[in-house]
Write an enzyme that holds these catalytic residues in place. Structure first.
Site, PDB file in Angstrom:
ATOM      1  N   HIS A 109       0.819  -1.212   0.000  1.00 39.79           N
ATOM      2  CA  HIS A 109       0.000   0.000   0.000  1.00 39.79           C
ATOM      3  C   HIS A 109       0.851   1.261   0.000  1.00 39.79           C
ATOM      4  O   HIS A 109       0.394   2.344   0.383  1.00 39.79           O
ATOM      5  CB  HIS A 109      -1.005  -0.020   1.152  1.00 39.79           C
ATOM      6  CG  HIS A 109      -2.217  -0.828   0.798  1.00 39.79           C
ATOM      7  ND1 HIS A 109      -2.117  -2.116   0.364  1.00 39.79           N
ATOM      8  CD2 HIS A 109      -3.530  -0.523   0.771  1.00 39.79           C
ATOM      9  CE1 HIS A 109      -3.329  -2.576   0.087  1.00 39.79           C
ATOM     10  NE2 HIS A 109      -4.209  -1.617   0.329  1.00 39.79           N
ATOM     11  N   ASP A 170      -6.049   4.678  10.058  1.00 36.40           N
ATOM     12  CA  ASP A 170      -7.468   4.804   9.685  1.00 36.40           C
ATOM     13  C   ASP A 170      -7.958   3.582   8.919  1.00 36.40           C
ATOM     14  O   ASP A 170      -9.157   3.302   8.885  1.00 36.40           O
ATOM     15  CB  ASP A 170      -7.672   6.026   8.775  1.00 36.40           C
ATOM     16  CG  ASP A 170      -7.439   7.314   9.528  1.00 36.40           C
ATOM     17  OD1 ASP A 170      -7.502   7.295  10.769  1.00 36.40           O
ATOM     18  OD2 ASP A 170      -7.166   8.336   8.873  1.00 36.40           O
ATOM     19  N   GLU A 282      -9.957  13.538  15.095  1.00 37.18           N
ATOM     20  CA  GLU A 282      -9.422  13.836  13.765  1.00 37.18           C
ATOM     21  C   GLU A 282     -10.205  15.018  13.198  1.00 37.18           C
ATOM     22  O   GLU A 282     -10.983  15.663  13.910  1.00 37.18           O
ATOM     23  CB  GLU A 282      -9.539  12.627  12.827  1.00 37.18           C
ATOM     24  CG  GLU A 282      -8.526  11.535  13.113  1.00 37.18           C
ATOM     25  CD  GLU A 282      -8.262  10.603  11.929  1.00 37.18           C
ATOM     26  OE1 GLU A 282      -8.759  10.880  10.817  1.00 37.18           O
ATOM     27  OE2 GLU A 282      -7.557   9.592  12.123  1.00 37.18           O
TER      28      GLU A 282
HETATM   29  P1  FAD Z   1       4.232  -1.778   2.080  1.00 38.54           P
HETATM   30  O1  FAD Z   1       3.721  -0.723   1.204  1.00 38.54           O
HETATM   31  O2  FAD Z   1       4.230  -3.149   1.557  1.00 38.54           O
HETATM   32  O3  FAD Z   1       5.709  -1.395   2.594  1.00 38.54           O
HETATM   33  C1  FAD Z   1       6.037  -0.088   3.003  1.00 38.54           C
HETATM   34  C2  FAD Z   1       7.539   0.030   3.290  1.00 38.54           C
HETATM   35  O4  FAD Z   1       7.854  -0.754   4.418  1.00 38.54           O
HETATM   36  C3  FAD Z   1       8.419  -0.510   2.153  1.00 38.54           C
HETATM   37  O5  FAD Z   1       9.621   0.206   2.116  1.00 38.54           O
HETATM   38  C4  FAD Z   1       8.673  -1.941   2.567  1.00 38.54           C
HETATM   39  O6  FAD Z   1       9.853  -2.472   1.994  1.00 38.54           O
HETATM   40  C5  FAD Z   1       8.745  -1.798   4.079  1.00 38.54           C
HETATM   41  N1  FAD Z   1       8.275  -2.987   4.774  1.00 38.54           N
HETATM   42  C6  FAD Z   1       7.127  -3.671   4.585  1.00 38.54           C
HETATM   43  N2  FAD Z   1       7.057  -4.687   5.452  1.00 38.54           N
HETATM   44  C7  FAD Z   1       8.177  -4.639   6.198  1.00 38.54           C
HETATM   45  C8  FAD Z   1       8.704  -5.428   7.250  1.00 38.54           C
HETATM   46  N3  FAD Z   1       8.056  -6.483   7.726  1.00 38.54           N
HETATM   47  N4  FAD Z   1       9.893  -5.080   7.782  1.00 38.54           N
HETATM   48  C9  FAD Z   1      10.575  -3.992   7.332  1.00 38.54           C
HETATM   49  N5  FAD Z   1      10.145  -3.240   6.323  1.00 38.54           N
HETATM   50  C10 FAD Z   1       8.955  -3.554   5.766  1.00 38.54           C
HETATM   51  N6  FAD Z   1      -0.679   5.422   7.352  1.00 38.54           N
HETATM   52  C11 FAD Z   1      -0.893   5.925   8.572  1.00 38.54           C
HETATM   53  O7  FAD Z   1       0.049   6.128   9.338  1.00 38.54           O
HETATM   54  N7  FAD Z   1      -2.156   6.223   8.999  1.00 38.54           N
HETATM   55  C12 FAD Z   1      -3.246   5.976   8.242  1.00 38.54           C
HETATM   56  O8  FAD Z   1      -4.349   6.241   8.667  1.00 38.54           O
HETATM   57  C13 FAD Z   1      -3.059   5.422   6.959  1.00 38.54           C
HETATM   58  N8  FAD Z   1      -4.111   5.150   6.177  1.00 38.54           N
HETATM   59  C14 FAD Z   1      -3.904   4.588   4.953  1.00 38.54           C
HETATM   60  C15 FAD Z   1      -5.012   4.281   4.167  1.00 38.54           C
HETATM   61  C16 FAD Z   1      -4.839   3.683   2.922  1.00 38.54           C
HETATM   62  C17 FAD Z   1      -6.041   3.371   2.084  1.00 38.54           C
HETATM   63  C18 FAD Z   1      -3.518   3.445   2.443  1.00 38.54           C
HETATM   64  C19 FAD Z   1      -3.319   2.846   1.094  1.00 38.54           C
HETATM   65  C20 FAD Z   1      -2.418   3.761   3.212  1.00 38.54           C
HETATM   66  C21 FAD Z   1      -2.601   4.336   4.479  1.00 38.54           C
HETATM   67  N9  FAD Z   1      -1.525   4.666   5.289  1.00 38.54           N
HETATM   68  C22 FAD Z   1      -1.730   5.176   6.533  1.00 38.54           C
HETATM   69  C23 FAD Z   1      -0.147   4.543   4.805  1.00 38.54           C
HETATM   70  C24 FAD Z   1       0.452   3.207   5.171  1.00 38.54           C
HETATM   71  O9  FAD Z   1       0.796   3.188   6.534  1.00 38.54           O
HETATM   72  C25 FAD Z   1       1.721   2.971   4.366  1.00 38.54           C
HETATM   73  O10 FAD Z   1       1.429   3.066   2.996  1.00 38.54           O
HETATM   74  C26 FAD Z   1       2.290   1.604   4.662  1.00 38.54           C
HETATM   75  O11 FAD Z   1       3.570   1.554   4.119  1.00 38.54           O
HETATM   76  C27 FAD Z   1       1.463   0.557   4.009  1.00 38.54           C
HETATM   77  O12 FAD Z   1       1.650  -0.661   4.637  1.00 38.54           O
HETATM   78  P2  FAD Z   1       1.907  -1.966   3.799  1.00 38.54           P
HETATM   79  O13 FAD Z   1       1.798  -3.047   4.792  1.00 38.54           O
HETATM   80  O14 FAD Z   1       1.107  -2.086   2.592  1.00 38.54           O
HETATM   81  O15 FAD Z   1       3.461  -1.728   3.467  1.00 38.54           O
END
Ligand code: FAD
Length: 531
Positions: A109, A170, A282
């Protein structure tokens, strides 16, 4: 003896040199090709519980942002922590002669390719989910979870014990590793801090393939480095998350303001209150929306239906305060009184008080409802040129005047969240970068672009608006920091980290000296040398 003329000698030498060069270059190319094509074989030979996939790698080259695509050579589906350690150690042993890098992919994400690895290995962290989730009750309850666990699944599992994590995002369909690599912020952060302030222990695989347990007391430099560390120092394979007793239900309230400073004063009053007020605080900005309150009626009830029906949002910029109070069913009367008391101290437009009562799960998983709706209309998998900023309290009025009063007067192309948090709830030893002041705001422009549109809802237009906002922040010296940061040069990264850059670099050379991990953040580049 006849000597060839000088020019002929030169010509034949040049030909000879050229042939050598060609031979050399083709050898190098063959070698690189061999190296590259031999990668799958060396990876295939690794003893793993899970497996590599070398064919279906396209999904790992996509993310929520829908703007960047970097194809990896392989995707690892690990079944154990040792699968991850073995793979990283193998690439570490290959040294700087190999161009292979590794990206952990949580739920993908990210917005600009942060969980992708161009010609590298992507580790699908969600394969690691499952057997590890264990809840511990007692005075300080916690849950041990895999780094690839989704927050929604942690919620459901901990609720079986009447418990739940304290700090959220969120949207809960994100992984623990993904949000802990950033910060993890939502309306509970003013009280509990971000998710990175609510973790007791981590298990991490470093860029050398070492499996390390770390906490405030044990290997604390790695612990703090990894939290908010953008995946640069290790892969989080397990996290110990703090829990609290879970409520049954939630009173969810929205009110409107037409004046930004009144809105901000009330938000700050609520987050600074000595006694507990709301459990979630918020807010969001509404730009030029028609029939706004009518849209709310499907899930919220106006306190005064007659007055609410006369309120017009058309063409205006409004600021919505959104708060929630958690409660157990037997506390309903006390809670109603408390809410009445808190609300009486605020200066919102009285006709715009809207209330809703939902279960705790419905409240926390609220964004998923929008996801399902957007997916059904084909509007989820579109480009998302999001911009998230932390803005010091002393500059938020200047920011609002220019951005909501000038740059974004017509339309917003998506929600704009805005709410303050207390810096005292953030641990300044973590890698997360925040402004200097005691209170700062998160402002999140959660835009969606209409694919191939060249109008105000198109990608180019939104990116230009983002650029204008960032340029204003820069020229007005607002002391803004990007959240979920994205930069293209190391100079920009250095400026982002400011005085913390040196520590960040030092940690990188200690835990991932070859710069193998999280290449998609584009902070460090693996230095490749030919043997
Ligand atoms: P990924 O996108 O898969 O990874 C993000 C980064 O972390 C990459 O660099 C990856 O290599 C690294 N990573 C992933 N897993 C690990 C691991 N296990 N160890 C070390 N590094 C790792 N953020 C907020 O803070 N608050 C919110 O309310 C919020 N709402 C969101 C709502 C939506 C619809 C979306 C799409 C995103 C939102 N986000 C929010 C942002 C979100 O926290 C970040 O985009 C986060 O990176 C997504 O998590 P993911 O698990 O998909 O990680």
């Amino acid at each position: 003896m006849r000597y060839p003329p000088v020019c002929l000698l030169r010509q034949s030498n040049i030909l000879l040199i050229r042939s050598f060069m060609l031979l050399f270059l083709s050898c190098v190319t063959i070698r690189i090709k061999l190296c590259f094509s031999s990668i799958p074989y060396t990876l295939k030979a690794l003893p793993l519980d899970g497996h590599f996939n070398f064919d279906e790698v396209h999904l790992a080259a996509k993310d929520f942002g829908n703007r960047y695509q970097f194809l990896p050579v392989a995707v690892l589906h690990p079944k154990s922590v040792s699968d991850i350690a073995t793979t990283i150690e193998h690439i570490w042993q290959m040294g700087p002669h190999s161009e292979l890098t590794i990206a952990a992919r949580g739920h993908g994400h990210s917005l600009q390719g942060q969980s992708q690895a161009h010609r590298g290995v992507v580790i699908n962290m969600q394969s690691l989910r499952g057997p590890y989730m264990q809840v511990y009750r007692g005075n300080s309850p916690y849950v041990d979870v895999s780094g690839g666990e989704l927050w929604i699944d942690i919620l459901h599992q901990s609720l079986k014990f009447g418990l739940a994590p304290k700090s959220w995002t969120d949207y809960l369909h994100l992984t623990v590793g993904g949000t802990l690599s950033n910060a993890g912020i939502s309306g509970q952060a003013f009280r509990h801090g971000p998710q990175i302030s609510n973790v007791h222990q981590l298990e991490v695989v470093t860029g050398k393939g070492e499996v390390v347990t770390c906490s405030e007391k044990q290997n604390s430099d790695l612990f703090h480095g990894v939290l908010g560390g953008l995946g640069q120092f290790g892969i989080i394979t397990r996290a110990r998350i703090l829990l609290e007793p879970a409520p049954d239900k939630v009173k969810w309230i929205r009110v409107l303001y037409s004046d930004f400073s009144t809105f901000a004063i009330d938000q700050e009053k609520l987050i600074s209150a000595a006694e507990n007020t709301f459990d979630y605080i918020e807010g969001f900005v509404i730009i030029n929306r028609t029939g706004l309150l009518n849209n709310w009626r499907s899930s919220f009830n106006p306190q005064d239906p007659v007055q609410a029906s006369q309120f017009k949002s058309d063409g205006r910029t409004l600021f919505c305060l959104e708060v929630a109070k958690y409660f157990h069913l037997d506390e309903i009367d006390v809670v109603n009184q408390e809410i009445e008391n808190y609300m009486s101290q605020l200066s919102y437009i009285t006709s715009t008080l809207f209330l809703s009562e939902v279960t705790y799960v419905e409240f926390l998983d609220r964004v998923h409802v929008s996801e399902v709706m957007l997916r059904s209309k084909g509007l989820w998998e579109v480009p998302h040129p999001w911009l998230n900023l932390f803005i010091p309290k002393s500059k938020i009025q200047d920011f609002a005047d220019e951005v909501f009063g000038n740059i974004l007067k017509e339309t917003s192309n998506g929600p704009i969240l805005i709410y303050p948090v207390n810096k005292s709830k953030w641990n300044n030893r973590t890698s997360a970068v925040i402004p200097e002041e005691d209170i700062f705001y998160l402002v999140a422009f959660l835009t969606s672009a209409v694919p191939s549109s060249t109008g105000t809802d198109g990608l180019e237009h939104i990116l230009t608006q983002n650029k204008k906002i960032l340029e204003f922040c820069e020229t007005a010296h607002l002391g803004v920091k990007q959240y979920l940061p994205h930069y293209t040069t190391q100079e920009e990264w250095r400026a982002h980290f400011g005085p913390r850059w040196e520590v960040f670099v030092k940690r990188k050379s200690a835990y991932d000296p070859l710069a193998v991990l999280a290449p998609g953040q584009r902070i460090f580049q693996k230095a490749i040398t030919s043997s």
